[in-house]
Design a protein around this motif. Structure first.
Motif, PDB file in Angstrom:
ATOM      1  N   THR A 121       0.841  -1.196   0.000  1.00 26.11           N
ATOM      2  CA  THR A 121       0.000   0.000   0.000  1.00 26.11           C
ATOM      3  C   THR A 121       0.873   1.240   0.000  1.00 26.11           C
ATOM      4  N   PRO A 122       0.556   2.247  -0.822  1.00 22.92           N
ATOM      5  CA  PRO A 122       1.334   3.488  -0.779  1.00 22.92           C
ATOM      6  C   PRO A 122       1.381   4.052   0.641  1.00 22.92           C
ATOM      7  N   LEU A 123       2.475   4.700   0.975  1.00 23.78           N
ATOM      8  CA  LEU A 123       2.737   5.154   2.336  1.00 23.78           C
ATOM      9  C   LEU A 123       1.567   5.940   2.924  1.00 23.78           C
ATOM     10  N   GLY A 124       1.054   6.892   2.165  1.00 24.39           N
ATOM     11  CA  GLY A 124      -0.006   7.754   2.682  1.00 24.39           C
ATOM     12  C   GLY A 124      -1.345   7.075   2.851  1.00 24.39           C
ATOM     13  N   GLN A 125      -1.493   5.867   2.296  1.00 22.86           N
ATOM     14  CA  GLN A 125      -2.759   5.150   2.405  1.00 22.86           C
ATOM     15  C   GLN A 125      -2.727   4.054   3.464  1.00 22.86           C
ATOM     16  N   ARG A 126      -1.606   3.920   4.153  1.00 22.16           N
ATOM     17  CA  ARG A 126      -1.508   2.888   5.188  1.00 22.16           C
ATOM     18  C   ARG A 126      -2.246   3.341   6.443  1.00 22.16           C
ATOM     19  N   GLN A 171      -3.165   4.452  10.175  1.00 24.19           N
ATOM     20  CA  GLN A 171      -2.380   5.278  11.088  1.00 24.19           C
ATOM     21  C   GLN A 171      -1.623   4.439  12.105  1.00 24.19           C
ATOM     22  N   LEU A 186       1.633   3.509  10.614  1.00 18.34           N
ATOM     23  CA  LEU A 186       2.538   4.635  10.433  1.00 18.34           C
ATOM     24  C   LEU A 186       2.993   5.253  11.752  1.00 18.34           C
ATOM     25  N   ARG A 187       2.259   5.012  12.830  1.00 21.10           N
ATOM     26  CA  ARG A 187       2.563   5.674  14.094  1.00 21.10           C
ATOM     27  C   ARG A 187       3.979   5.392  14.590  1.00 21.10           C
ATOM     28  N   GLU A 208       6.346   7.677  12.632  1.00 19.05           N
ATOM     29  CA  GLU A 208       6.246   9.075  13.048  1.00 19.05           C
ATOM     30  C   GLU A 208       6.894   9.296  14.414  1.00 19.05           C
TER      31      GLU A 208
END
Length: 230
Positions: free
Chosen positions: A116-121, A123, A126-127, A130
Motif C-alpha cells: 500500500t502506498p505510504l499515505g494510504q496505510r 495510522q 505509520l505511528r 512518526e
C-alpha cells in the motif's frame, strides 16, 4: 509493554464491529496461519452471515491489512525519551515480543504495509515511524538521518524475527551439533567455516542475538551520522 485489550463480539446484543471482525481474524491467523483464513471462516467465527462481515471489511486483502494494523497498534514508542538509544532498544525488544506472541502474523507485518502506498496505510502502521522520527529529531538528528536510522532498525528487526521464527533443527535428539543441525550433509572441504561454527549455530539465542545486533547497529549509526551533541 502492555498488550492492547482485544475487543469481543457482544453475544448479548449481537453487535459486530470492524474491531471485533479483525480480532476474530487475528485469532484465526494465530491458530492456523494466513492460509487458514477465509471470509467464510471469518463469518463463522463472528457468528454472522458473510454479508455482515463484508460491511466492515470489503475483501480478504482488507482483512490481512487489518490484522497487521491490530498488531502494529500494540507497538508503542516514547518520542519524548531523552535517551534515543535506550528507547530504540525498548522498541526492538517489544517488537520481538509481539512477533513471538503472533509468529504466524509476522509475514503480514513485513509484507502487507509494502503493498500500500505510504499515505494510504493505516495510522496504526505509520505511528511507529512518526514517533521514531520525532524521537530522533528531538535528539538532534536531521530528518533524513532519522529516517535512515528507522529504516536500518526495522530492516534489521524484520530480518531478525523471520530468522528466529524459521530456525529449524533437523535432529533435536542428537548431542553432536553437526548431526543436530544436519551439517554432516555438507562437504567439509566446501563448507569448513560453516561446519566449524556448529556449536555456535546450535546455541542460537534469539534474545541474545537481538541485543548483539542492536549493539552493532546502534553504535555504528551513532558513530557515522552527524549529531549536534558531538
Amino acid at each position: 509493554m502492555a498488550e492492547t485489550p482485544r475487543p469481543r463480539v457482544n453475544a448479548k446484543s449481537g453487535a459486530v464491529t470492524r474491531d471485533s471482525v479483525l480480532t476474530a481474524a487475528l485469532e484465526i491467523v494465530d491458530r492456523g496461519g494466513v492460509e487458514g483464513l477465509s471470509m467464510r471462516r471469518l463469518a463463522e467465527a463472528v457468528g454472522r452471515d458473510p454479508m455482515v462481515v463484508y460491511r466492515h471489511v470489503p475483501n480478504k486483502a482488507a482483512v490481512l491489512d487489518g490484522v497487521a494494523e491490530m498488531v502494529f497498534a500494540q507497538l508503542t514508542v516514547d518520542p519524548t525519551d531523552a535517551d534515543w538509544v535506550t528507547q530504540l532498544r525498548t522498541v526492538a525488544r517489544d517488537f520481538r515480543r509481539l512477533a513471538l506472541r503472533h509468529p504466524k502474523v509476522v509475514p503480514l507485518l513485513v509484507t502487507r504495509p509494502l503493498s500500500t502506498p505510504l499515505g494510504q496505510r493505516p495510522q496504526a502502521v505509520l505511528r511507529p515511524l512518526e514517533d521514531v522520527l520525532a524521537l530522533l529529531t528531538r535528539a538532534g538528528f536531521r530528518g533524513p538521518d532519522a529516517l535512515h536510522i528507522y529504516r536500518a532498525l526495522f530492516g534489521f528487526l524484520y530480518g531478525h524475527v523471520l530468522n528466529e521464527l524459521q530456525e529449524l533443527v533437523e535432529r533435536p535428539e542428537e548431542t553432536d551439533d553437526v548431526l543436530r543441525l544436519g551439517l554432516h550433509r555438507l562437504p567439509l572441504a566446501d563448507f569448513p567455516l560453516l561446519r566449524g561454527l556448529a556449536s555456535d549455530l546450535a546455541a542460537y539465542d534469539g534474545a541474545a542475538e537481538l541485543e548483539r545486533g542492536l549493539d552493532i547497529l546502534l553504535a555504528g549509526l551513532a558513530a557515522i551520522l552527524p549529531h549536534p551533541s558531538r
